[in-house]
Design an enzyme around this catalytic site. Structure first.
Site, mmCIF file in Angstrom:
data_model
loop_
_atom_site.group_PDB
_atom_site.id
_atom_site.type_symbol
_atom_site.label_atom_id
_atom_site.label_comp_id
_atom_site.label_asym_id
_atom_site.label_seq_id
_atom_site.Cartn_x
_atom_site.Cartn_y
_atom_site.Cartn_z
ATOM 1 N N LYS A 1 1.325 -13.760 13.042
ATOM 2 C CA LYS A 1 0.044 -13.035 12.936
ATOM 3 C C LYS A 1 -1.042 -13.728 13.778
ATOM 4 C CE LYS A 1 1.301 -9.619 10.250
ATOM 5 N NZ LYS A 1 1.436 -8.259 10.792
ATOM 6 N N THR B 1 1.701 -2.980 -1.972
ATOM 7 C CA THR B 1 2.836 -2.396 -1.236
ATOM 8 C C THR B 1 4.104 -3.193 -1.573
ATOM 9 O OG1 THR B 1 2.566 -3.883 0.633
ATOM 10 C CG2 THR B 1 1.339 -1.793 0.729
ATOM 11 N N TYR C 1 5.215 -16.266 9.172
ATOM 12 C CA TYR C 1 4.279 -15.137 9.069
ATOM 13 C C TYR C 1 2.896 -15.510 9.630
ATOM 14 C CZ TYR C 1 1.861 -11.155 6.845
ATOM 15 O OH TYR C 1 1.121 -10.016 6.610
ATOM 16 N N ASN D 1 2.003 -1.616 13.164
ATOM 17 C CA ASN D 1 1.830 -1.916 11.744
ATOM 18 C C ASN D 1 3.081 -2.540 11.111
ATOM 19 O OD1 ASN D 1 0.904 -1.262 8.787
ATOM 20 N ND2 ASN D 1 2.860 -0.197 9.072
HETATM 21 N N1 LIG Z 1 0.660 -5.896 1.850
HETATM 22 C C1 LIG Z 1 -0.281 -6.780 2.097
HETATM 23 O O1 LIG Z 1 -0.915 -7.302 1.168
HETATM 24 C C2 LIG Z 1 -0.625 -7.149 3.516
HETATM 25 C C3 LIG Z 1 -1.663 -8.069 3.725
HETATM 26 C C4 LIG Z 1 -2.026 -8.404 5.022
HETATM 27 C C5 LIG Z 1 -1.364 -7.823 6.087
HETATM 28 N N2 LIG Z 1 -0.344 -6.928 5.856
HETATM 29 C C6 LIG Z 1 0.305 -6.330 7.027
HETATM 30 O O2 LIG Z 1 0.208 -4.920 6.930
HETATM 31 C C7 LIG Z 1 1.325 -4.310 7.607
HETATM 32 C C8 LIG Z 1 1.984 -3.297 6.690
HETATM 33 O O3 LIG Z 1 2.456 -3.986 5.548
HETATM 34 P P1 LIG Z 1 2.879 -3.240 4.205
HETATM 35 O O4 LIG Z 1 2.365 -4.075 3.106
HETATM 36 O O5 LIG Z 1 2.558 -1.806 4.291
HETATM 37 O O6 LIG Z 1 4.469 -3.482 4.273
HETATM 38 P P2 LIG Z 1 5.691 -2.692 3.608
HETATM 39 O O7 LIG Z 1 5.239 -1.814 2.509
HETATM 40 O O8 LIG Z 1 6.711 -3.745 3.333
HETATM 41 O O9 LIG Z 1 6.170 -1.743 4.809
HETATM 42 C C9 LIG Z 1 6.677 -2.329 5.980
HETATM 43 C C10 LIG Z 1 6.923 -1.256 7.019
HETATM 44 O O10 LIG Z 1 7.458 -1.906 8.182
HETATM 45 C C11 LIG Z 1 8.670 -1.281 8.543
HETATM 46 N N3 LIG Z 1 9.647 -2.251 9.033
HETATM 47 C C12 LIG Z 1 10.003 -3.428 8.486
HETATM 48 N N4 LIG Z 1 11.017 -3.972 9.183
HETATM 49 C C13 LIG Z 1 11.298 -3.111 10.191
HETATM 50 C C14 LIG Z 1 12.259 -3.087 11.232
HETATM 51 N N5 LIG Z 1 13.163 -4.073 11.373
HETATM 52 N N6 LIG Z 1 12.277 -2.054 12.086
HETATM 53 C C15 LIG Z 1 11.393 -1.030 11.945
HETATM 54 N N7 LIG Z 1 10.457 -0.982 10.981
HETATM 55 C C16 LIG Z 1 10.430 -2.013 10.107
HETATM 56 C C17 LIG Z 1 9.213 -0.642 7.262
HETATM 57 O O11 LIG Z 1 10.015 0.501 7.591
HETATM 58 P P3 LIG Z 1 11.598 0.626 7.314
HETATM 59 O O12 LIG Z 1 11.933 -0.293 6.183
HETATM 60 O O13 LIG Z 1 11.792 2.081 7.009
HETATM 61 O O14 LIG Z 1 12.221 0.227 8.603
HETATM 62 C C18 LIG Z 1 7.937 -0.221 6.553
HETATM 63 O O15 LIG Z 1 7.545 1.064 6.954
HETATM 64 C C19 LIG Z 1 2.240 -5.456 8.030
HETATM 65 O O16 LIG Z 1 2.022 -5.764 9.388
HETATM 66 C C20 LIG Z 1 1.791 -6.609 7.152
HETATM 67 O O17 LIG Z 1 2.054 -7.856 7.723
HETATM 68 C C21 LIG Z 1 0.038 -6.588 4.606
#
Ligand SMILES: NC(=O)c1ccc[n+]([C@@H]2O[C@H](COP(=O)([O-])OP(=O)(O)OC[C@H]3O[C@@H](n4cnc5c(N)ncnc54)[C@H](OP(=O)(O)O)[C@@H]3O)[C@@H](O)[C@H]2O)c1
Length: 253
Positions: A158, A189, A154, A87
């Site tokens: 993906k 988020t 990105y 994730n």
């Molecule tokens: N938000 C959206 O609208 C959306 C839409 C489509 C897809 N997605 C996908 O959904 C997934 C989750 O996204 P989210 O929106 O929940 O993102 P988020 O709130 O920004 O959280 C990102 C997570 O990834 C971890 N992370 C980032 N860089 C890292 C690193 N270098 N090492 C280890 N962990 C890391 C962060 O943990 P730490 O900072 O604690 O390391 C955090 O727990 C992602 O794959 C994203 O591409 C999101």
């Protein structure tokens, strides 16, 4: 015993998925740079094992150490099932091609693509050697399927994770693993905050994303995780290698 390896469980979708897996009494290995105290507490209350592996997935050495620890914790004689939830993801760098700093691109590809590939590579190896079934879930994005101005890295990582998911399913046919990619739609988020903070030069659609936030079109990570749990709870219905899209499952908001 059942384990779930959830990357990026410190916040956002990963946190919500880990919460809901704890409610299913699955032991959690949370992989991220920062710890999440709420998850730890919830696991204690539910008497579920919870491990936080502090790991920067953009650092190859930390990833290798993390993989060794994951294997030690999750792949042993008493294990019968392992969920692998890739994730963790980053959207940065948001900019047009020609303006990237090379370190930002390296980091992006390492977190969004190299780390999930290597995590799956190691888990599948261990699982097949020890006769343990896994459920691999790769979190993807609608951006995988179209070019988005300012999101070239990105969209590319993906798209690659979708193809990797399909290939894994092709190769592992008949081995008892469940394999899917999940496209979660637009969620409220930190990542969306980063998207909205881009300039119009960096990301042409920034106003559209600001408007979606204002109009309440972003789903909560809990709601999005619950739709994924419905898929997880019906493993026999899963088409291996498929990209499951939240919008197809529950429609747009
Ligand atoms: N938000 C959206 O609208 C959306 C839409 C489509 C897809 N997605 C996908 O959904 C997934 C989750 O996204 P989210 O929106 O929940 O993102 P988020 O709130 O920004 O959280 C990102 C997570 O990834 C971890 N992370 C980032 N860089 C890292 C690193 N270098 N090492 C280890 N962990 C890391 C962060 O943990 P730490 O900072 O604690 O390391 C955090 O727990 C992602 O794959 C994203 O591409 C999101």
């Amino acid at each position: 015993m059942q384990y779930a390896i959830v990357t990026g469980a410190s916040r956002g979708l990963g946190e919500a998925v880990a919460h809901q897996l704890i409610e299913k009494n699955v032991n959690i290995i949370a992989v991220s740079r920062s710890e999440n105290e709420k998850l730890k507490k919830k696991a204690e209350e539910r008497k579920v094992d919870y491990y936080h592996l502090s790991c920067d997935l953009s650092d190859p050495a930390q990833l290798e150490d993390g993989l060794d620890r994951i294997v030690d914790i999750a792949f042993h004689d008493d294990t019968h099932y392992v969920y692998v939830v890739n994730n963790a993801g980053v959207i940065e760098p948001i900019d047009t091609i020609g303006n990237f700093a090379s370190a930002d691109v390296q980091k992006h590809v390492q977190v969004n693509l190299t780390a999930p590939i290597l995590i799956i590579n190691r888990c599948i190896k261990e699982a097949n050697q020890k006769d343990i079934n896994t459920f691999v879930i790769n979190i993807t994005s609608g951006a995988a399927e179209r070019p988005v101005h300012g999101w070239s890295t990105y969209s590319s990582t993906k798209a690659a994770i979708n193809r990797f998911t399909e290939t894994l399913a092709l190769e592992q046919e008949g081995n008892g693993h469940k394999i899917l990619a999940y496209s979660p739609g637009v969620m409220d988020t930190d990542m969306q905050g980063e998207i909205r903070s881009a300039s119009e030069d960096e990301f042409a659609d920034v106003d559209k994303f600001k408007q979606m936030k204002e109009e309440g079109k972003l789903r909560s990570p809990d709601e999005v995780a619950a739709v994924l749990m419905d898929l997880i709870n019906q493993p026999d219905e899963i088409e291996n290698g498929k990209v499951y899209k939240l919008y197809d499952l529950v429609g747009k908001k």
